[in-house]
Design a protein around this motif. Structure first.
Motif, mmCIF file in Angstrom:
data_model
loop_
_atom_site.group_PDB
_atom_site.id
_atom_site.type_symbol
_atom_site.label_atom_id
_atom_site.label_comp_id
_atom_site.label_asym_id
_atom_site.label_seq_id
_atom_site.Cartn_x
_atom_site.Cartn_y
_atom_site.Cartn_z
ATOM 1 N N PRO A 56 -6.208 9.042 15.580
ATOM 2 C CA PRO A 56 -5.416 9.464 16.875
ATOM 3 C C PRO A 56 -5.445 8.353 17.673
ATOM 4 O O PRO A 56 -5.615 7.128 17.485
ATOM 5 C CB PRO A 56 -6.397 10.509 17.734
ATOM 6 C CG PRO A 56 -7.823 9.852 17.071
ATOM 7 C CD PRO A 56 -7.855 9.360 15.679
ATOM 8 N N ILE A 77 -3.816 13.690 18.999
ATOM 9 C CA ILE A 77 -3.834 13.893 17.666
ATOM 10 C C ILE A 77 -2.591 14.010 16.946
ATOM 11 O O ILE A 77 -1.711 14.778 17.460
ATOM 12 C CB ILE A 77 -4.893 14.686 17.184
ATOM 13 C CG1 ILE A 77 -4.803 16.216 17.750
ATOM 14 C CG2 ILE A 77 -6.607 14.248 18.151
ATOM 15 C CD1 ILE A 77 -5.759 17.089 17.252
ATOM 16 N N TYR A 125 -11.324 13.052 15.564
ATOM 17 C CA TYR A 125 -11.510 14.579 15.497
ATOM 18 C C TYR A 125 -11.940 14.943 14.054
ATOM 19 O O TYR A 125 -11.854 14.145 12.955
ATOM 20 C CB TYR A 125 -9.959 14.970 15.536
ATOM 21 C CG TYR A 125 -9.112 14.707 14.720
ATOM 22 C CD1 TYR A 125 -8.574 15.148 13.420
ATOM 23 C CD2 TYR A 125 -8.208 13.575 14.986
ATOM 24 C CE1 TYR A 125 -7.632 14.806 12.622
ATOM 25 C CE2 TYR A 125 -7.332 13.051 14.196
ATOM 26 C CZ TYR A 125 -6.951 13.437 13.048
ATOM 27 O OH TYR A 125 -5.737 12.953 12.192
#
Length: 317
Positions: A56, A77, A125
Motif C-alpha cells: 500500500p 490499499i 494489510y
C-alpha cells in the motif's frame, strides 16, 4: 492546527508504552535500537519483504509536529476484500489495526503527538483466503515522524559529500543558540548517531566520521536547550544533506598531479621535435647526395664531339 478540527473516522492511535526514549524529546525522530518486537509484528511489521500482495501507500501529515498536535495518517490499499485487516507499524512493531470495509481503499486515523511518537512508520494489510490462510502484503515505503522544534534550525555542512570506505568525512553543525546547556545532535535517517556538549559562546561544532559501507544516508543536525524550569526545548532540524560511498579505485591506478602531467607532455613534445628535425635533416642530406651523384655520372658519360670527315663529304658531294 487545521487538522485538529477534522472529524475522526476512527479512534486515535496512542503510541504504545514499549518505546521509551532517553530524553523527553528526540529531535532526530528516534533512537537506534529502541524498538522491541511484538507478537503480531512477527507476521507483517517485522518482515517488510515477506508479503506476496502489493504494497500500500502511506502518507503522514505533518511529518514533524510539536507535542500535543495531531498527526494524520492514511493508508491506501489496492486489495479491497472485506476480509482485509489494515495494519499500522512503528519501528517494525504493530501499533494499530483497522477492519477493512467492502470496496474501500483508503483508511485514515489521527493520533496526538507525544514524546514517544517519533519513529519510522509503515502500513500493510492482511487477507484471509477461502482456505483460511492469512496472506500479508509488502509494507509501504517508510515515513519518518519527528518533533518540530521551536528553536531556530542550525546549518549542517558535510565535506566531502561522497567518499571511499576508510576516508574521513567532516561534519559541521552551526547553531545560533549559544547557551552552555545546549546539546548538539547529529542524526542519520532520523536516528541520533552522535552528540556533543555545547561550550559557552561557541556556534560551530565539528566531528570526523570514518566512512564505512553503512555510512550512506541522509544527515541532519539539531540541538536541545534546557530552560530554567528544567524543560527541554528542541530546535528544528537542519536542512538534510546526503552522503554516499564511492567505489574503490582499481589497484595500480594512480592519480598524477597536474605538474607531473605537464612535465611529461613537455618532454614528449621535445623528443618529438628532435626526432622530426633529425628525420628532415637526414632526408635533405640524402637528396643532395643523390643529386651530386647524378651530375657526376652525366659529366663522365658525355660523348666526345664528332670529327669532320672531309673525305667522306667530298666523296658524297
Amino acid at each position: 492546527m487545521a487538522l485538529a478540527t477534522t472529524p475522526r473516522a476512527v479512534e486515535p492511535l496512542v503510541p504504545m508504552a514499549s518505546f521509551p526514549l532517553e530524553s523527553p524529546l528526540a529531535p532526530c525522530g528516534r533512537r537506534a535500537g529502541r524498538s522491541s518486537a511484538g507478537v503480531m509484528a512477527q507476521d507483517i511489521c517485522s518482515s517488510p519483504g515477506a508479503g506476496d500482495l502489493p504494497a500500500p501507500a502511506l502518507s503522514v501529515t505533518p511529518i514533524a509536529a510539536q507535542e500535543g498536535e495531531e498527526v494524520y495518517f492514511w493508508c491506501q490499499i489496492v486489495w479491497k476484500s472485506p476480509d482485509t485487516r489494515i495494519v499500522f507499524c512503528k519501528d517494525g512493531v504493530e501499533v494499530h489495526s483497522l477492519k477493512a470495509r467492502q470496496g474501500k481503499g483508503t483508511y485514515s486515523m489521527f493520533f496526538p503527538m507525544m514524546s514517544r511518537s517519533t519513529g519510522t512508520y509503515t502500513c500493510g494489510y492482511q487477507h484471509k483466503d477461502k482456505s483460511n490462510q492469512v496472506r500479508n502484503s509488502a509494507l509501504s515505503a517508510p515515513r519518518i515522524l519527528s518533533f518540530r522544534g521551536d528553536l531556530p534550525a542550525p546549518d549542517l555542512f558535510i565535506t566531502p559529500i561522497a567518499a571511499q570506505e576508510g576516508e574521513e568525512v567532516l561534519f559541521q553543525c552551526q547553531i545560533a543558540w549559544k547557551s552552555p546547556d545546549t546539546r548538539i545532535i547529529f542524526c542519520k535517517d532520523g536516528v541520533e548517531v552522535s552528540s556533543l556538549k555545547a561550550q559557552q559562546q561557541k556556534g560551530s561544532y565539528s566531528m570526523l566520521f570514518p566512512m564505512t559501507s553503512g555510512s550512506t544516508g541522509t544527515y541532519t543536525c539539531g540541538y536541545q536547550h534546557k530552560d530554567k524550569s528544567n524543560r527541554v526545548r528542541n530546535s528544528a532540524l537542519s536542512a538534510p544533506q546526503n552522503l554516499s560511498v564511492t567505489a574503490m579505485k582499481p589497484q595500480g591506478l594512480q592519480t598524477f598531479s597536474p605538474h607531473l602531467v605537464i612535465g611529461l607532455v613537455t618532454i614528449f613534445l621535445l623528443l618529438l621535435a628532435a626526432a622530426t628535425y633529425c628525420f628532415v635533416r637526414k632526408g635533405s642530406s640524402k637528396f643532395r647526395a643523390t643529386r651530386l651523384k647524378g651530375l657526376r655520372t652525366m659529366k663522365c658519360t658525355t660523348p666526345p664531339s664528332p670529327t669532320l670527315d672531309v673525305k667522306g663529304l667530298v666523296c658524297k658531294s
